[in-house]
Enzyme design. Structure first.
Site, PDB file in Angstrom:
ATOM      1  N   ARG A 119       0.856  -1.186   0.000  1.00 14.35           N
ATOM      2  CA  ARG A 119       0.000   0.000   0.000  1.00 14.35           C
ATOM      3  C   ARG A 119       0.895   1.240   0.000  1.00 14.35           C
ATOM      4  NH1 ARG A 119      -5.239  -1.819   1.752  1.00 14.35           N
ATOM      5  NH2 ARG A 119      -6.363  -1.382  -0.137  1.00 14.35           N
ATOM      6  N   GLN A 124       0.409   2.221  -6.126  1.00 14.61           N
ATOM      7  CA  GLN A 124      -1.023   2.530  -6.083  1.00 14.61           C
ATOM      8  C   GLN A 124      -1.779   2.044  -7.325  1.00 14.61           C
ATOM      9  OE1 GLN A 124      -1.303   6.604  -4.984  1.00 14.61           O
ATOM     10  NE2 GLN A 124      -2.987   6.231  -3.563  1.00 14.61           N
ATOM     11  N   ASP A 127      -2.776  -1.581  -7.192  1.00 14.07           N
ATOM     12  CA  ASP A 127      -3.446  -1.980  -5.958  1.00 14.07           C
ATOM     13  C   ASP A 127      -4.852  -2.516  -6.244  1.00 14.07           C
ATOM     14  OD1 ASP A 127      -4.545  -2.250  -3.486  1.00 14.07           O
ATOM     15  OD2 ASP A 127      -4.050  -0.243  -2.785  1.00 14.07           O
ATOM     16  N   SER A 130      -7.657  -2.195  -3.552  1.00  9.47           N
ATOM     17  CA  SER A 130      -8.355  -0.904  -3.582  1.00  9.47           C
ATOM     18  C   SER A 130      -9.333  -0.823  -4.751  1.00  9.47           C
ATOM     19  CB  SER A 130      -7.352   0.256  -3.708  1.00  9.47           C
ATOM     20  OG  SER A 130      -6.707   0.465  -2.486  1.00  9.47           O
ATOM     21  N   TYR A 224      -3.322   0.806   8.710  1.00  8.80           N
ATOM     22  CA  TYR A 224      -4.451  -0.097   8.942  1.00  8.80           C
ATOM     23  C   TYR A 224      -4.947   0.033  10.381  1.00  8.80           C
ATOM     24  CZ  TYR A 224      -3.678  -2.633   4.587  1.00  8.80           C
ATOM     25  OH  TYR A 224      -3.564  -2.996   3.269  1.00  8.80           O
TER      26      TYR A 224
END
Ligand code: NAD
Length: 365
Positions: A119, A124, A127, A130, A224
């Site tokens: 992450r 990105q 990912d 996501s 997280y």
């Protein structure tokens, strides 16, 4: 490199790992694309579109491929057909599929798990957690709205004025923020709660209210959440019990990496809600945020519909595939050097993603 795109065979899976647009881009970069006939059909991508993008349509996109790109983990028979020394990139459920990883190791496959894309800003665009959570958050609100016996928006009509529905989103990560945005677009009054106070501003910038619980903060490693201490848990439960009884639609998305999903909506909370209200539990497959959730089913409790949808991204396969495909394409473009995918353990992205290499399941998988 020969990149294979097989048709997904897991029950209910309608996505495809690479869409024609990515095929065209990877062709341009010099790769050969082998796409199994019908691979994109359930997602709305025709064989003709793949052919136009430069793919070779085939009956077997696994055995001849140097790299197999998939959505779901391969079935044992499919893993057994992979070429010795080939690579695989897919969601592999690494914590729960040891026998598959061992079978891949026996074939000397190098396997990359899309769940393990770091992450980080650099990764990105790869990912997939996501991108697919975005789909799930959006679809959760539509599912919930379709079961509700009321409108979401306020309406002023000749037949009277309708008050807007109240929607509450628990967990404001990627899925939760998309659920908030979707419920707002549909006109609901939206509120949200998360144990990470840093998300308060993001929630408010989407036009939702943040439910504050005094002295609760549980941000762990890597941004997280971590589990709440017992006294914090009690305070959250009391605050949410007061809030939830006035809600029409509740969408829960709370997860703690490596742990079962936290239990947030209790049976007593369900009993306090108006009949006809709806809870959509996006954590159904990891234990559920709501008491009584049944994965893959909708159950009635105290007159409330509790939905535990499974694999929501597969229910919006066109755009879910388009986004997943971009994640996979970016990973391939990043990881392939001089026309081949050569694994290096200290690579900041491929390193953490690699769960099988050199005939062995890698530590931590
Ligand atoms: P997730 O799916 O692990 O969890 C969903 C949400 O549930 C999280 O916001 C978490 O705080 C919340 N939660 C956990 N326990 C809860 C509880 N008891 N009550 C209420 N809420 C609870 O999260 P995610 O969507 O994968 O995102 C996690 C983090 O990773 C976020 O900080 C996000 O911004 C970050 N992230 C970073 C990148 C990147 O930099 N490339 C990409 C995606 C996500």
């Amino acid at each position: 490199m020969r990149i294979g795109v097989p048709r997904e065979t897991a029950p209910g899976e309608r996505r495809v790992a690479l869409v024609p647009d990515s095929v065209a881009r990877l062709r341009k970069a010099g790769h050969d694309l082998l796409v199994e006939r019908g691979a994109g059909a359930a997602a709305g991508f025709t064989d003709d579109a793949y052919a136009t993008a430069g793919a070779e349509l085939t009956t077997d996109a696994i055995a001849p491929a140097d790299l197999v790109a998939r959505v779901q983990p391969p079935a044992p028979e499919e893993a057994g057909r992979m070429r010795e020394g080939a690579s695989l990139v897919a969601f592999l459920n690494p914590a729960g599929s040891r026998p598959l990883l061992e079978a891949l190791a026996r074939r000397n496959v190098t396997a990359y798990a899309m769940e393990l894309v770091p992450r980080t800003t650099k990764a990105q665009s790869m990912d997939a957690l996501s991108s697919q959570a975005t789909v799930a958050g959006y679809k959760a609100v539509l599912l919930g709205a379709s079961l509700l016996p009321r409108f979401l928006p306020m309406l002023t009509t000749a037949a009277g004025t309708i008050a807007p529905a109240r929607a509450f989103v628990v967990g404001a990560g990627v899925a939760g923020l998309q659920a908030i945005a979707t419920a707002r677009r549909l006109g609901a009054i939206v509120s949200a709660f998360d144990v990470r106070p840093v998300v308060k501003e993001q929630v408010q910038s989407l036009g939702a209210a943040f439910v504050e619980v005094e002295a609760v903060a549980a941000e762990g490693q890597g941004g997280y959440a971590k589990e709440l201490a017992a006294d914090q848990q009690r305070r959250v439960e009391e605050a949410l019990a007061r809030h939830i009884r006035d809600m029409d639609l509740v969408v829960t998305t709370a997860q703690i990496p490596g742990r079962p999903a936290p239990r947030i909506v209790t049976d007593a909370m369900l009993a306090s809600m108006r009949p006809g209200s709806v809870v959509v539990d996006l954590a159904a497959e990891s234990g559920g945020n709501c008491e009584g959730t049944v994965p893959g089913e909708t159950v009635q409790r105290h007159g409330v519909s509790v939905m535990g949808p499974a694999n929501l991204p597969a229910s919006l396969p066109y755009h879910a595939s388009q986004m997943y495909s971009r994640n996979i394409q970016t990973f391939i473009e990043y990881a392939v050097k001089d026309g081949a995918l050569a694994f290096t353990a200290d690579d900041p992205i491929a390193g953490p993603m690699c769960v099988v290499h050199g005939g062995a399941v890698r530590a931590g998988s």
